[in-house]
Every structure is written in C-alpha cells, then in structure tokens.
Design an enzyme around this catalytic site. Structure first.
Site, PDB file in Angstrom:
ATOM      1  N   ASP A 275       0.890  -1.236  -0.111  1.00 33.25           N
ATOM      2  CA  ASP A 275       0.060  -0.088  -0.011  1.00 33.25           C
ATOM      3  C   ASP A 275       0.866   1.275   0.003  1.00 33.25           C
ATOM      4  OD1 ASP A 275      -2.400   1.305   0.030  1.00 33.25           O
ATOM      5  OD2 ASP A 275      -2.707   1.193   2.094  1.00 33.25           O
TER       6      ASP A 275
ATOM      7  N   HIS B 138       2.858   3.416  -9.016  1.00 31.99           N
ATOM      8  CA  HIS B 138       2.377   2.187  -9.068  1.00 31.99           C
ATOM      9  C   HIS B 138       3.512   1.349 -10.019  1.00 31.99           C
ATOM     10  CE1 HIS B 138      -1.425   2.438  -7.742  1.00 31.99           C
ATOM     11  NE2 HIS B 138      -1.975   3.191  -8.566  1.00 31.99           N
TER      12      HIS B 138
ATOM     13  N   LEU C  33      10.745 -20.626  -4.585  1.00 35.86           N
ATOM     14  CA  LEU C  33       9.710 -19.654  -4.146  1.00 35.86           C
ATOM     15  C   LEU C  33       8.462 -19.766  -4.778  1.00 35.86           C
ATOM     16  CD1 LEU C  33       9.101 -17.425  -1.865  1.00 35.86           C
ATOM     17  CD2 LEU C  33      10.082 -15.897  -3.745  1.00 35.86           C
TER      18      LEU C  33
END
Ligand code: IPE
Ligand code: IPE
Ligand code: MG
Length: 258
Positions: free
Chosen positions: A37, A54, A148
């Site tokens: 965020d 972004h 991962l």
C-alpha cells in the site's frame, strides 16, 4: 544482558544497542503475505501522478521477491489489486491492469532462472484478456518450478473468496456427496484460493495504514502482523529482513501458554 530487555525496549533503542536487527536462518516464516500500500501517496509526496507510484511499486515487488527467496521463504503472497479497487478512476485501473504483463515481460526469465513458481489468486472473470494472458503464461511456464511460490492476489477479495468456497461446499451437500456435519476447518481452507498453501505466518502492510482491507480474512487468524510507515515503492530488502527479524523475536501462542 541486552536479550533480557529485548521485550520492552523499542526497535530504535534495540538498533542503537545491537545494530540493525538481522534475521536468523532458523524460524524463517514459511509464508509471508504483503498488503502493498501507499503507491499513490508516495507519488504525491514527490509531486507526481499516482501511476508513477504504481510503476515504481513494481521495483519493490522485485526487491521483496529476491529478499524473500534469499531468506528461504517458501510462499510470498502479494496483494496487487482488490475487488474494491475497481471503484478507482478508469485510467488508474487500466494502468494497474497493464502492470502484470509489464512486470512479467521484464522479470519472467529471471523468475524462471531463480526456480520461482508464479501463481495467482483472485477472480479471473472481470480481468481484461491481456492481463489474464500474461498471468496464465507466467503460471504455465513456472508451474513445475520448485522454489519460492510467488502468489499474486489480483482482483482478490477475502469475503468473495469465502462466499465462493462456501457455495462450492454447499453444492456438494446438495448433491449428497457430503453431509453438513462433514464440514470442518480443513475443508473450508481447502476451498479457498490459497488452496494447498499454509496460512501466512507473517502479514506485512506498508504505508502506515493499520487495517486488513478484505485480505485473507480466514487465513490470517493467527498470523503475526508487521506494519511500516514506508510507502510500498520505498520497501526494501532491509524492510523485509527487519520484519522477519521482528517475527523471530515474537512468541506465537495460539491461545495457549508459553
Ligand atoms: C497500493 O497503493 C496499490 C493498490 C492498492 C493497487 P495505493 O494505490 O492504494 O496508494 P495509496 O494508498 O492511495 O497511497
Ligand atoms: C489494499 O489497499 C489493496 C491493495 C494493496 C491491493 P487499498 O489502498 O485499496 O486499501 P484501503 O482502501 O486503504 O483500505
Ligand atoms: Mg492504498
């Protein structure tokens, strides 16, 4: 001596006494989930449009992925777009929907080289075709990787996920395959989109907001929470390592005594 006071001295003091907290190789969280965020506010702070935030946030995704991989984390779930984010201006939504393909065009080869498995959870229905295509390709090309697991929550909302999972279970009851009494916690977990992944051990949220915003409500029942004021584009390897070090100092009691 320092250890005796660890429980009540703050992180600042601790750092002054013993240097920056470094995570140990033991007790690494298996699953870290991050609410990424603060992109918009980061850009605003620099006098730039929100989309610049972004764009810059993509680099933080890369940093977080590398840092998690380096620590031996097994699953990294990143909240990239919520079912509520559609209410933003169309230009911003369009921009966000282009980021997966941009990110994967830049990073997919390296993710493959690092043996990372890309996954996605969220509602595929209303996603634009170009977004889906990029995600599907990444998922397909990395499905056999054993390193991962990088799980993107895209068009994800926990309440919706629960509704869908419960509907599916209800259909099995209706069809007579199971009885209502057969429904248990494992069955509900298995019907969520996180499927076979363990619940997050550690949940991180950036940007100073102290809320969950409809993220993995069922799965975070006993997650450790870690918040930072840093905006997502500022998130670094050190932030992740600090969060893990803090996680390792905590005692998870699950309602019991220690
Ligand atoms: C996080 O940053 C990215 C998404 C939610 C898509 P924001 O866009 O929410 O940035 P702020 O919180 O408005 O600063
Ligand atoms: C949560 O951030 C969703 C994502 C990070 C993708 P928001 O910025 O949408 O959350 P609110 O609106 O501040 O609760
Ligand atoms: Mg936000």
């Amino acid at each position: 001596m320092i250890n005796r006071f660890r429980s009540w001295i703050g992180p600042k003091e601790r750092e002054q006494m013993s240097g920056p907290a470094e995570p140990s190789a033991e007790n690494v969280p298996q699953h870290i989930a991050i609410i990424m965020d603060g992109n918009g506010r980061w850009a605003k702070k620099l006098g730039m449009p929100r989309i610049v935030g972004h764009q810059s946030g993509m680099k933080a995704v890369k940093r977080a992925t590398i840092a998690a991989d380096e620590l031996g984390v097994r699953y990294l779930t990143l909240y990239a777009f919520s079912t509520e984010n559609w209410s933003r201006p169309k230009e911003e939504v369009d921009f966000l929907m282009r980021l997966p393909q941009e990110f994967l065009a830049l990073e997919l080869e390296e993710l493959i080289a690092k043996n990372v498995q890309v996954r996605m959870m969220g509602n595929m229905e209303n996603l634009p075709e170009h977004t889906l295509k990029a995600m599907r390709e990444a998922t397909r090309r990395t499905q056999d990787n054993t390193g991962l697991v990088l799980n993107f929550a895209l068009n994800y909302g926990a309440r919706r996920e629960l509704v869908e999972g419960i509907r599916e279970i209800a259909r099995s009851v209706e069809a007579g395959r199971i009885r209502a009494e057969d429904i248990d916690q494992e069955m509900i977990s298995a019907h969520l989109q996180s499927g076979d992944m363990p619940d997050p051990d550690l949940l991180i949220r950036t940007s100073g907001e102290l809320r969950i915003s409809n993220f993995m409500l069922w799965q975070i029942a006993y997650s450790e929470l870690w918040f930072t004021d840093a905006y997502w584009p500022e998130f670094s390897r050190e932030h992740l390592r600090e969060a893990v070090a803090e996680y390792q100092r905590r005692t998870r009691r699950y309602g019991g005594l220690k």
